[in-house]
Design a protein around this motif. Structure first.
Motif, PDB file in Angstrom:
ATOM      1  N   SER A  25       0.603  -1.305   0.026  1.00  0.00           N
ATOM      2  CA  SER A  25       0.084  -0.018   0.051  1.00  0.00           C
ATOM      3  C   SER A  25       0.918   1.345  -0.033  1.00  0.00           C
ATOM      4  O   SER A  25       0.320   2.236  -0.305  1.00  0.00           O
ATOM      5  CB  SER A  25      -0.842  -0.198   1.300  1.00  0.00           C
ATOM      6  OG  SER A  25      -0.345   0.172   2.574  1.00  0.00           O
ATOM      7  N   VAL A  26       2.090   1.076   0.426  1.00  0.00           N
ATOM      8  CA  VAL A  26       2.962   2.071   0.325  1.00  0.00           C
ATOM      9  C   VAL A  26       4.382   2.150  -0.300  1.00  0.00           C
ATOM     10  O   VAL A  26       5.223   2.315   0.047  1.00  0.00           O
ATOM     11  CB  VAL A  26       3.529   2.841   1.873  1.00  0.00           C
ATOM     12  CG1 VAL A  26       2.442   3.282   2.617  1.00  0.00           C
ATOM     13  CG2 VAL A  26       3.896   1.618   2.677  1.00  0.00           C
ATOM     14  N   GLN A  27       4.072   1.201  -1.323  1.00  0.00           N
ATOM     15  CA  GLN A  27       5.387   0.595  -2.396  1.00  0.00           C
ATOM     16  C   GLN A  27       6.192   1.831  -2.538  1.00  0.00           C
ATOM     17  O   GLN A  27       7.494   1.648  -2.619  1.00  0.00           O
ATOM     18  CB  GLN A  27       4.709   0.069  -3.324  1.00  0.00           C
ATOM     19  CG  GLN A  27       5.898  -0.786  -4.152  1.00  0.00           C
ATOM     20  CD  GLN A  27       5.401  -1.733  -5.250  1.00  0.00           C
ATOM     21  OE1 GLN A  27       4.201  -1.548  -5.689  1.00  0.00           O
ATOM     22  NE2 GLN A  27       6.066  -2.741  -5.692  1.00  0.00           N
ATOM     23  N   SER A  28       5.527   2.913  -2.901  1.00  0.00           N
ATOM     24  CA  SER A  28       6.689   4.033  -3.619  1.00  0.00           C
ATOM     25  C   SER A  28       7.459   4.682  -2.421  1.00  0.00           C
ATOM     26  O   SER A  28       8.748   4.720  -2.539  1.00  0.00           O
ATOM     27  CB  SER A  28       5.574   5.420  -3.939  1.00  0.00           C
ATOM     28  OG  SER A  28       4.948   5.929  -2.962  1.00  0.00           O
ATOM     29  N   THR A  29       6.960   4.283  -1.015  1.00  0.00           N
ATOM     30  CA  THR A  29       7.876   4.814  -0.033  1.00  0.00           C
ATOM     31  C   THR A  29       8.751   3.668   0.290  1.00  0.00           C
ATOM     32  O   THR A  29      10.062   4.109   0.514  1.00  0.00           O
ATOM     33  CB  THR A  29       6.849   5.101   1.284  1.00  0.00           C
ATOM     34  OG1 THR A  29       6.024   5.916   1.097  1.00  0.00           O
ATOM     35  CG2 THR A  29       7.755   5.420   2.378  1.00  0.00           C
ATOM     36  N   VAL A  30       8.460   2.394   0.120  1.00  0.00           N
ATOM     37  CA  VAL A  30       9.491   1.477   0.339  1.00  0.00           C
ATOM     38  C   VAL A  30      10.487   1.529  -0.715  1.00  0.00           C
ATOM     39  O   VAL A  30      11.624   1.257  -0.197  1.00  0.00           O
ATOM     40  CB  VAL A  30       8.742  -0.001   0.365  1.00  0.00           C
ATOM     41  CG1 VAL A  30       9.652  -1.146   0.524  1.00  0.00           C
ATOM     42  CG2 VAL A  30       7.466  -0.031   1.291  1.00  0.00           C
ATOM     43  N   ILE A  31      10.003   1.851  -1.889  1.00  0.00           N
ATOM     44  CA  ILE A  31      11.158   1.871  -3.088  1.00  0.00           C
ATOM     45  C   ILE A  31      12.252   2.880  -2.623  1.00  0.00           C
ATOM     46  O   ILE A  31      13.239   2.923  -2.857  1.00  0.00           O
ATOM     47  CB  ILE A  31      10.396   1.954  -4.364  1.00  0.00           C
ATOM     48  CG1 ILE A  31       9.617   0.726  -4.821  1.00  0.00           C
ATOM     49  CG2 ILE A  31      11.485   2.316  -5.367  1.00  0.00           C
ATOM     50  CD1 ILE A  31       8.766   0.926  -5.932  1.00  0.00           C
ATOM     51  N   ARG A  32      11.654   3.932  -2.346  1.00  0.00           N
ATOM     52  CA  ARG A  32      12.456   5.208  -1.861  1.00  0.00           C
ATOM     53  C   ARG A  32      13.325   4.834  -0.894  1.00  0.00           C
ATOM     54  O   ARG A  32      14.641   4.997  -0.888  1.00  0.00           O
ATOM     55  CB  ARG A  32      11.706   6.543  -1.345  1.00  0.00           C
ATOM     56  CG  ARG A  32      11.075   7.124  -2.776  1.00  0.00           C
ATOM     57  CD  ARG A  32      10.667   8.603  -2.740  1.00  0.00           C
ATOM     58  NE  ARG A  32       9.692   8.528  -1.405  1.00  0.00           N
ATOM     59  CZ  ARG A  32       8.469   8.688  -1.522  1.00  0.00           C
ATOM     60  NH1 ARG A  32       7.933   8.401  -2.812  1.00  0.00           N
ATOM     61  NH2 ARG A  32       7.669   8.876  -0.607  1.00  0.00           N
ATOM     62  N   CYS A  33      13.112   4.164   0.149  1.00  0.00           N
ATOM     63  CA  CYS A  33      13.766   3.509   1.227  1.00  0.00           C
ATOM     64  C   CYS A  33      15.058   2.614   0.703  1.00  0.00           C
ATOM     65  O   CYS A  33      15.944   2.723   1.264  1.00  0.00           O
ATOM     66  CB  CYS A  33      12.997   3.054   2.394  1.00  0.00           C
ATOM     67  SG  CYS A  33      11.982   3.891   3.365  1.00  0.00           S
ATOM     68  N   ALA A  34      14.564   1.837   0.104  1.00  0.00           N
ATOM     69  CA  ALA A  34      15.519   0.885  -0.465  1.00  0.00           C
ATOM     70  C   ALA A  34      16.742   1.628  -1.397  1.00  0.00           C
ATOM     71  O   ALA A  34      17.761   1.301  -1.173  1.00  0.00           O
ATOM     72  CB  ALA A  34      14.632  -0.274  -1.226  1.00  0.00           C
ATOM     73  N   GLN A  35      16.047   2.734  -2.154  1.00  0.00           N
ATOM     74  CA  GLN A  35      17.176   3.416  -2.862  1.00  0.00           C
ATOM     75  C   GLN A  35      18.086   4.154  -2.092  1.00  0.00           C
ATOM     76  O   GLN A  35      19.374   3.909  -1.967  1.00  0.00           O
ATOM     77  CB  GLN A  35      16.574   4.524  -3.845  1.00  0.00           C
ATOM     78  CG  GLN A  35      15.613   3.561  -4.742  1.00  0.00           C
ATOM     79  CD  GLN A  35      14.802   4.640  -5.773  1.00  0.00           C
ATOM     80  OE1 GLN A  35      14.713   5.880  -5.129  1.00  0.00           O
ATOM     81  NE2 GLN A  35      13.977   4.153  -6.636  1.00  0.00           N
ATOM     82  N   VAL A  36      17.628   4.817  -0.881  1.00  0.00           N
ATOM     83  CA  VAL A  36      18.649   5.306   0.003  1.00  0.00           C
ATOM     84  C   VAL A  36      19.489   4.575   0.790  1.00  0.00           C
ATOM     85  O   VAL A  36      20.618   4.847   0.871  1.00  0.00           O
ATOM     86  CB  VAL A  36      17.683   6.312   1.044  1.00  0.00           C
ATOM     87  CG1 VAL A  36      18.608   6.856   2.098  1.00  0.00           C
ATOM     88  CG2 VAL A  36      17.007   7.439   0.163  1.00  0.00           C
ATOM     89  N   LEU A  37      18.737   3.290   1.321  1.00  0.00           N
ATOM     90  CA  LEU A  37      19.615   2.304   1.991  1.00  0.00           C
ATOM     91  C   LEU A  37      20.820   1.984   1.204  1.00  0.00           C
ATOM     92  O   LEU A  37      22.002   1.743   1.468  1.00  0.00           O
ATOM     93  CB  LEU A  37      18.784   1.101   2.462  1.00  0.00           C
ATOM     94  CG  LEU A  37      17.930   1.653   3.638  1.00  0.00           C
ATOM     95  CD1 LEU A  37      17.081   0.356   3.940  1.00  0.00           C
ATOM     96  CD2 LEU A  37      18.632   1.607   4.757  1.00  0.00           C
ATOM     97  N   ALA A  38      20.679   1.621  -0.131  1.00  0.00           N
ATOM     98  CA  ALA A  38      21.417   1.025  -1.192  1.00  0.00           C
ATOM     99  C   ALA A  38      22.380   1.964  -1.361  1.00  0.00           C
ATOM    100  O   ALA A  38      23.938   1.754  -1.345  1.00  0.00           O
ATOM    101  CB  ALA A  38      20.871   0.604  -2.468  1.00  0.00           C
ATOM    102  N   LYS A  39      22.345   3.332  -1.340  1.00  0.00           N
ATOM    103  CA  LYS A  39      23.156   4.260  -1.786  1.00  0.00           C
ATOM    104  C   LYS A  39      24.231   4.532  -0.513  1.00  0.00           C
ATOM    105  O   LYS A  39      25.460   4.743  -0.420  1.00  0.00           O
ATOM    106  CB  LYS A  39      22.754   5.613  -1.946  1.00  0.00           C
ATOM    107  CG  LYS A  39      22.115   5.421  -3.554  1.00  0.00           C
ATOM    108  CD  LYS A  39      21.384   6.880  -3.983  1.00  0.00           C
ATOM    109  CE  LYS A  39      21.080   6.875  -5.463  1.00  0.00           C
ATOM    110  NZ  LYS A  39      20.191   8.064  -5.920  1.00  0.00           N
TER     111      LYS A  39
END
Length: 623
Positions: free
Chosen positions: A12-26
């Motif tokens: 339901s908040v996939q866009s937020t989860v994707i942004r979190c994954a991107q930041v964590l990876a960087k």
């Protein structure tokens, strides 16, 4: 929260989860995979996109994390017991390590954040920082997703742009317990959260007016494990703090280590276990370390002085299930026998004059559940060898002055540069103990046989010593690099590390390092090395059979079996007298064991190297 609702929360908040994954990876320089409670992939980055589906991998790790709500660290992906049911278990696994963390929202586990390593460098990076990564992930991701759920989900996925990073952090970072500072590419402070102000003792009203610069200070073990410290200059006032720095877009993020974490940590973490090098022998050793890490069997590491035996011992410990326990190292050659016994096995009150009134449990008991590293084990006395054999045989220890037997679970890793065949042949080392210690042998190559690794080690030590000494990292002229590559490095990695530290200290920061700063012997080695290589190749190309050339006998009237044997041994020793392992080569040429050769040398009194050189000269004259 019901199971159905929990499994759909992340979608339901996939866009937020994707942004979190991107930041964590960087920030963490690892790939990230986030799944929900129904085993659906919600977000992936990098090479995680190429991993099989969750259902195909049949991994028990995610199920365990969802059920127990406890983090799971897999140090050797593919070889861990939890990987056995996976079709890619063993050497076919593309991952090297992973850290799976529960994602908690309002007391419910709604998914798993999986930090994944695909290279050995990433694996070492994760193992050295996993506590900080764990705390940061649990604080940051959970907080941001929870806030997003409270505010309402966004409509479609978004990609983090460099310009939006400060705004992205500011939405949730002020509620974090970990201090976060964000610096622009020009070094200007772009963002600081409340926790960082608290750790830096800044008033809240100064958050937007303070001037802060940061530079690396070096490595420190003051908190119990090796960390990188940074010098933060706050309006002209300097503070040195442990932190993790990463590049995020056009910004540099500095995450301060939480003081409360390190105040509660015992001083038990090891030094760096990073193995530097990509040569064939080092790659083979890395595989061996990963393969034997979880075994309880004893490991013996052999190699020349300065080849990094303790580094490999720590690597074995760090890759094992004992990594969260103590790694204790002791140099058997540096401690007197009486003190070494009490240090290893402990003692009871009043065991000897000057003993501590409370007694001592000893290093073996301190390492219970962990690893005991015995460096220079070849120098241990026969009396202590017998006691150590009991520890290995029965897994129990008896303190000095006591008859009590105390069970222990400790893994022994030993190391030496001495020749055990000679020690055993001379009766200086117990053969039965040698077999118990040498269950898993690791042979470290000298630096001169690690083709291509010298450049990597030079870069590593330049970076390390520059940070530790807070000095400008010098550049090396091509001629300087060539001299360093061609030097034989008799002191191996220890000698190279000391040489680079010397160069960092004396180099002019405005000029590349020229060969003139190197010792004269290193500069001359550049001119002489080609001749040495050709000579060595010519020597090795000759047949080692002593029957290829006649052995000169000056007095044929003394010809008998023993005199012939003596002459043959002398000839073999002479042929290989220029090698550091001349006796091993001679024994191989003669077709006898090394212990037999030592007995013959003692019998014929051939220890004097002058005799070998005289024989070599006589042999050359007779040709």
């Amino acid at each position: 929260m019901s199971e159905k609702s929990a499994s759909s929360v992340l979608l339901s908040v996939q866009s937020t989860v994707i942004r979190c994954a991107q930041v964590l990876a960087k920030i963490m320089k690892l790939d990230v995979e986030i799944i929900d409670a129904a085993m659906n992939r919600v977000a992936v980055t990098g090479l995680c996109n190429h991993l099989p589906n969750i259902s195909e991998r049949k991994t028990a790790v995610f199920c365990s994390v969802l059920k127990t709500r406890q983090a799971s660290l897999i140090r050797n992906a593919g070889f861990d017991p939890s990987c056995q049911k996976c079709p890619s278990a063993g050497s076919t696994c593309h991952k090297t390590a992973q850290l799976a963390l529960p994602l908690m929202v309002k007391g419910e586990c709604v998914g798993v954040v999986n930090l994944v390593c695909f290279t050995e460098e990433q694996r070492q990076h994760l193992l050295q920082n996993y506590r900080s990564f764990k705390d940061y992930t649990e604080n940051t991701v959970q907080l941001y997703i929870t806030r997003t759920l409270e505010e309402g989900s966004t409509s479609k996925p978004q990609v983090i742009s460099p310009s939006s990073i400060p705004d992205f952090l500011s939405r949730f970072a002020d509620d974090m317990q970990q201090g976060v500072l964000l610096f622009s590419d020009a070094g200007e402070l772009a963002y600081i959260n409340t926790a960082a102000c608290r750790q830096l003792e800044l008033a809240d009203e100064r958050m937007h007016n303070v001037r802060i610069t940061v530079r690396p200070f070096g490595l420190s073990n003051s908190t119990g494990r090796e960390e990188i410290h940074y010098v933060l200059t706050i309006d002209g006032r300097e503070r040195i703090m442990p932190a993790v720095q990463s590049v995020v877009g056009d910004y540099r993020a500095l995450m301060l280590n939480m003081a409360c974490e390190y105040q509660s940590k015992p001083i038990d973490a090891p030094e760096s276990s990073e193995i530097i090098g990509n040569s064939a022998p080092i790659q083979l050793l890395r595989k061996q370390v990963r393969r034997v890490a979880d075994s309880p069997s004893s490991v013996m590491i052999r190699g020349e002085s300065g080849t990094g035996k303790e580094v490999f011992a720590r690597a074995v410990h760090a890759a094992s299930r004992r990594a969260d326990k103590l790694f204790i190292a002791i140099n058997c050659a540096a401690i007197p026998e009486q003190l070494l016994e009490s240090e290893l096995f402990g003692y009871v009150k009043g065991a000897f004059t000057g003993a501590n009134s409370k007694g001592s449990e000893g290093l073996i008991r301190q390492a219970d559940g962990g690893t005991l590293f015995l460096d220079e084990i070849g120098d241990m006395t026969l009396h202590l060898q017998a006691k150590l054999l009991r520890v290995l045989d029965r897994r129990e220890v008896t303190p000095v002055g006591s008859s009590a037997v105390i069970p222990v679970d400790v893994r022994i890793i030993s190391a030496t540069h001495r020749d055990f065949d000679k020690l055993i042949g001379d009766g200086e080392f117990r053969e039965d103990l040698f077999y118990r210690l040498n269950v898993i042998p690791l042979e470290l190559p000298p630096l001169r046989k690690r083709e291509g690794d010298i450049d990597l080690l030079i870069e590593y030590f330049l970076a390390r010593h520059s940070k530790a000494l807070a000095r400008h990292r010098p550049a090396l002229q091509p001629d300087t690099m060539e001299c360093l590559r061609r030097w034989r490095w008799p002191g191996n990695i220890r000698e190279l590390a000391n040489m680079i530290e010397y160069l960092v200290n004396v180099a002019d920061p405005t000029l590349p390092v020229s060969p003139n700063l190197l010792p004269k012997k290193m500069r001359l080695a550049k001119q002489e090395i080609s001749f040495e290589i050709e000579t060595e190749k010519e020597t090795e190309s000759k047949s080692i059979s002593i029957l290829d050339k006649p052995v000169p006998f000056e007095n044929t009237r003394c010809l008998n079996i023993e005199s012939m044997e003596k002459e043959l041994i002398q000839q073999a020793l002479t042929n290989f007298s220029t090698y550091h392992d001349c006796k091993q080569r001679a024994a191989h040429a003669l077709g006898i064991g090394i212990a037999t050769l030592y007995r013959k040398i003692k019998k014929y009194e051939l220890e004097d190297c002058t005799t070998w050189q005289q024989m070599r000269n006589r042999y050359q004259l007779s040709k």
